[in-house]
Design an enzyme around this catalytic site. Structure first.
Site, short mmCIF file in Angstrom:
data_model
loop_
_atom_site.label_atom_id
_atom_site.label_comp_id
_atom_site.label_asym_id
_atom_site.label_seq_id
_atom_site.Cartn_x
_atom_site.Cartn_y
_atom_site.Cartn_z
N LEU A 1 19.94 -55.43 -20.22
CA LEU A 1 20.00 -56.46 -19.18
C LEU A 1 19.21 -56.05 -17.94
CD1 LEU A 1 21.44 -59.01 -17.79
CD2 LEU A 1 22.84 -57.23 -16.75
N HIS B 1 21.59 -55.45 -30.01
CA HIS B 1 20.36 -54.69 -30.31
C HIS B 1 20.31 -54.28 -31.78
CE1 HIS B 1 19.13 -54.69 -26.15
NE2 HIS B 1 20.32 -54.27 -25.80
N GLN C 1 13.64 -57.62 -27.72
CA GLN C 1 14.65 -56.71 -27.18
C GLN C 1 16.04 -57.01 -27.73
OE1 GLN C 1 16.89 -57.37 -23.76
NE2 GLN C 1 15.93 -55.74 -22.56
#
Length: 282
Positions: free
Chosen positions: A88, A192, A240
């Site tokens: 983030l 992720h 990402q």
């Protein structure tokens, strides 16, 4: 010159941002309008115990990180040489580099947090004391193919992500292999990792609504561990979501450019500790 680093999920704490909201009333009001709730009440009081829920955590951290950096800029007039953010926190690095304004970044992380919050049945765990190659070998030998390396936080602090039962099995195997600790993380999904592909696709569509400017300061991307180029902003943010945060490589890259002074812009000192571990080869 300093390198500014911005923390991500896990650094949130009740009381964060104290003094900042009153110092930046216009941005605080804009945040409240975009989010539909009081950001200062959430961060300072957390009356409904929502601060650790992904939907709320991400906008809260983005806002506090942003105001922290703005205050630093007012006080010092320093322009950092490089910027990097952990997951983030990368949005704050891009904000600081002029890729988008505060409001746009908040809209992005609000949507990102909403989408990620909807993913369940996954788990993550931090493995302390084993190098990434050793962990990959354990996963391969035991056919734990659902598990991905989510973060290489330092040379011997690796976060794994995958299905809950597989993470529990991997925890036992890593402990047997000599891990000092394996700490389950308080998350609802396998962030992720490839399990986030539905989120990735939806977020990709959302990003297409926005236009971005080239970075005015080099931002190290989680996805590549190298500086952003002007034409890969959307691609890096989309990738990402399903790929590892290559934090060790990112910091090693910056160190290789001769930069050794890092300053954490946000609550806590998690990244400061990780940078020191990376410098020490740990």
């Amino acid at each position: 010159m300093s390198v500014y680093i911005f923390p991500g999920q896990g650094s949130q704490i009740k009381g964060m941002g104290r003094g900042l909201f009153s110092e930046f009333p216009e941005l605080t009001a804009k945040a409240n309008s975009i989010l539909g709730y009081s950001i200062q009440t959430l961060c300072l009081e957390d009356p409904q115990q929502q601060l650790n829920q992904t939907y709320y955590t991400q906008p809260a951290l983005y806002t506090v990180n942003a105001l922290t950096c703005l205050k630093k800029a007012q006080e010092t007039k320093i322009t950092p040489k490089f910027l990097a953010g952990h997951s983030l926190g990368e949005y704050n690095a891009l904000l600081t580099a002029g890729v988008f304004d505060f409001e746009t970044g908040l809209k992005l992380v609000k949507e990102r947090g909403k989408l990620m919050h909807q993913v369940t049945n996954g788990a993550m765990a931090a493995v302390i004391g084993l190098k990434v190659d050793s962990i990959k070998m354990i996963l391969e030998q035991h056919n734990l193919t659902s598990i991905a390396i989510a973060n290489d936080n330092s040379h011997t602090q690796i976060v794994i992500s995958g299905q809950k039962e597989d993470i529990e099995r991997a925890q036992r195997l890593c402990e047997q292999a000599g891990a000092l600790m394996v700490i389950p993380l308080k998350v609802s999904g396998a962030f992720h990792s490839p399990q986030m592909r539905p989120v990735q696709e939806q977020f990709d569509d959302f990003l297409k609504k926005f236009r971005f400017s080239p970075p005015t300061i080099p931002v190290i991307a989680n996805y590549t561990a190298r500086p952003y180029a002007a034409n890969d902003i959307c691609a890096n943010l989309v990738q990402q979501i399903t790929h590892s945060v290559r934090w060790t490589e990112s910091i090693d890259y910056v160190l290789g450019q001769g930069e050794t002074e890092f300053e954490e812009m946000g609550p806590g000192t998690v990244l400061t500790g990780l940078v020191q571990r990376i410098k020490n080869g740990q």
